[in-house]
Design a protein around this motif. Structure first.
Motif, PDB file in Angstrom:
ATOM      1  N   ILE A 283      19.016  19.139  35.008  1.00  0.00           N
ATOM      2  CA  ILE A 283      19.131  20.132  36.069  1.00  0.00           C
ATOM      3  C   ILE A 283      18.899  21.515  35.468  1.00  0.00           C
ATOM      4  CG2 ILE A 283      20.629  21.173  37.820  1.00  0.00           C
ATOM      5  CD1 ILE A 283      22.230  18.551  37.819  1.00  0.00           C
TER       6      ILE A 283
ATOM      7  N   MET B  61      27.206  19.704  42.970  1.00  0.00           N
ATOM      8  CA  MET B  61      26.033  19.167  42.273  1.00  0.00           C
ATOM      9  C   MET B  61      25.798  17.694  42.578  1.00  0.00           C
ATOM     10  SD  MET B  61      26.048  21.064  38.543  1.00  0.00           S
ATOM     11  CE  MET B  61      27.725  20.598  38.065  1.00  0.00           C
TER      12      MET B  61
ATOM     13  N   LEU C 293      24.529  19.715  32.807  1.00  0.00           N
ATOM     14  CA  LEU C 293      23.240  20.136  33.357  1.00  0.00           C
ATOM     15  C   LEU C 293      22.081  19.607  32.511  1.00  0.00           C
ATOM     16  CD1 LEU C 293      24.085  23.852  34.239  1.00  0.00           C
ATOM     17  CD2 LEU C 293      23.763  21.976  35.856  1.00  0.00           C
TER      18      LEU C 293
ATOM     19  N   HIS D 176      21.641  15.740  32.886  1.00  0.00           N
ATOM     20  CA  HIS D 176      21.058  15.312  34.168  1.00  0.00           C
ATOM     21  C   HIS D 176      19.763  16.041  34.503  1.00  0.00           C
ATOM     22  CE1 HIS D 176      24.368  12.679  35.400  1.00  0.00           C
ATOM     23  NE2 HIS D 176      25.169  13.538  34.808  1.00  0.00           N
TER      24      HIS D 176
ATOM     25  N   THR E  83      23.314  13.048  40.741  1.00  0.00           N
ATOM     26  CA  THR E  83      23.302  14.480  41.036  1.00  0.00           C
ATOM     27  C   THR E  83      22.071  14.763  41.887  1.00  0.00           C
ATOM     28  OG1 THR E  83      22.097  14.892  38.973  1.00  0.00           O
ATOM     29  CG2 THR E  83      24.495  15.141  38.925  1.00  0.00           C
TER      30      THR E  83
ATOM     31  N   ASP F 218      18.680  20.724  42.886  1.00  0.00           N
ATOM     32  CA  ASP F 218      17.483  21.000  42.089  1.00  0.00           C
ATOM     33  C   ASP F 218      17.768  22.007  40.985  1.00  0.00           C
ATOM     34  OD1 ASP F 218      15.796  19.290  43.359  1.00  0.00           O
ATOM     35  OD2 ASP F 218      14.800  20.793  44.591  1.00  0.00           O
ATOM     36  N   GLY F 219      18.765  22.864  41.199  1.00  0.00           N
ATOM     37  CA  GLY F 219      19.060  23.890  40.210  1.00  0.00           C
ATOM     38  C   GLY F 219      20.398  24.548  40.479  1.00  0.00           C
TER      39      GLY F 219
ATOM     40  N   ALA G 254      18.428  24.617  45.270  1.00  0.00           N
ATOM     41  CA  ALA G 254      19.064  25.221  44.104  1.00  0.00           C
ATOM     42  C   ALA G 254      20.196  26.089  44.635  1.00  0.00           C
ATOM     43  CB  ALA G 254      18.069  26.059  43.311  1.00  0.00           C
TER      44      ALA G 254
END
Length: 358
Positions: free
Chosen positions: A105, A41, A100, A103, A73, A76-77, A50
């Motif tokens: 995400i 990440m 997640l 950030h 980070t 994108d996913g 992603a």
């Protein structure tokens, strides 16, 4: 909350939203590592992507911020089969779910990641969307997915100002195309004094600082999208200074020397890729994160370079030694924080090429 992963070929996966609930369009790739999700990440090479983690349980040892590979980070996913919400590890300071969300995400859990990986392996890497919008319209979304392209990847992840990491040995000029922290650490552990330069720094500026060698770092995106950087690397190729290239740096040097690169069907991403050293005949386990490969045959036919490593699985080029030059490059990460250290001897080779630590 429900979440949906929509691929540009029309496949739709339904799961549970994890992390941020914002909608994102990106390139969908898979990583075969069993561990190292924080490193993934925070690895700049994943900008605009992603990542589907193929290992079925992710997050079981939580988050240790010391393990981040960069200041931020970049993914994108995140796509997982099962997200562990109760981590257990003595170094754990946070949960992946909170990380997640913190950030911003977005992610999706509870889908058949094995089926998704098979699609990407058979059809090739493709764009997709992660969304929590239940009333989505495929006729509207799919054209958007097909049109998506990440621009200015290297400029986005590269540092903005020069930075000196002190040491007592050889002076290394490191061109930051999206460098991982572990790469800098591998050099400083060998006593090197490392100066990290922004990606667009001219070779004249770098050589004025009188380095003993130049390292071209890893980074994201299509190597051909960096014409001005390639022109600068041509100057390095024509000089007498020792040069080592890693990942994107490997590809950029090949282009600067008159070679070619091409996009791979689904790329190599993970910490368990076997590469064979052609000089020793030994096979090493390596860490990789790339979607483009170098056409080594073209460089060998022109007697510009010879292959030093090949991928055992598919025969793609993993390294080049440049004939009559103090230059060598590799596609993989010679030493990775995920624990893959088998090829760290290449940093020793670079130090020796620079004349050793004086």
């Amino acid at each position: 909350m429900k979440a949906f992963l929509i691929l540009e070929d029309g496949h739709v996966f339904t799961g549970t939203s994890i992390g941020s609930t914002r909608e994102v369009i990106s390139e969908i790739v898979f990583n075969t590592s069993m561990a190292g999700y924080l490193e993934v990440m925070s690895d700049p090479t994943y900008l605009g992507q992603a990542v589907c983690m193929t290992y079925p349980l992710i997050g079981n040892y939580g988050i240790c911020y010391e393990d981040q590979e960069s200041r931020s980070t970049w993914v994108d996913g995140v796509i997982v089969r099962e997200l562990s919400r109760i981590p257990s590890n003595f170094r754990c300071v946070d949960t992946i779910q909170h990380f997640l969300t913190k950030h911003d995400i977005p992610g999706i859990a509870g889908i058949d990641t094995r089926a998704l990986t098979r699609i990407l392996r058979e059809k090739g890497t493709m764009n997709g969307m992660i969304t929590v919008e239940e009333n989505y319209d495929l006729n509207t979304i799919i054209p958007r997915l097909k049109a998506y392209k990440k621009e200015n990847a290297v400029e986005t992840v590269s540092r903005r100002e020069k930075k000196l990491v002190k040491g007592n040995g050889a002076k290394v000029a490191l061109m930051d195309f999206g460098v991982r922290k572990s790469l800098v650490e591998a050099l400083t552990e060998r006593g090197c004094q490392v100066t990290v330069y922004p990606a667009q720094t001219s070779v004249e500026t770098i050589l004025k600082d009188a380095p003993d060698g130049v390292l071209l770092s890893n980074g994201p995106g299509d190597p051909k999208a960096n014409p001005s950087i390639i022109e600068e690397i041509k100057k390095l190729y024509e000089s007498e200074i020792p040069v080592m290239g890693i990942g994107l740096g490997h590809q950029l040097m090949a282009l600067a020397a008159g070679g070619d690169t091409r996009k791979m069907k689904c790329g190599h991403r993970g910490s368990n890729y076997p590469v064979k050293g052609l000089e020793t005949g030994m096979t090493y386990i390596s860490s990789q994160s790339h979607g483009y490969e170098v056409d080594a045959a073209a460089l060998e036919e022109k007697n510009i370079a010879k292959a030093s490593f090949v991928n055992v699985n598919d025969g793609t080029n993993e390294g080049l030694d440049y004939i009559g030059k103090k230059i060598f490059t590799v596609q993989f990460q010679p030493a990775a924080s995920e624990g893959v250290q088998y090829t760290s001897f290449l940093y020793n080779k670079f130090v020796e090429m620079m004349g050793g630590n004086k």
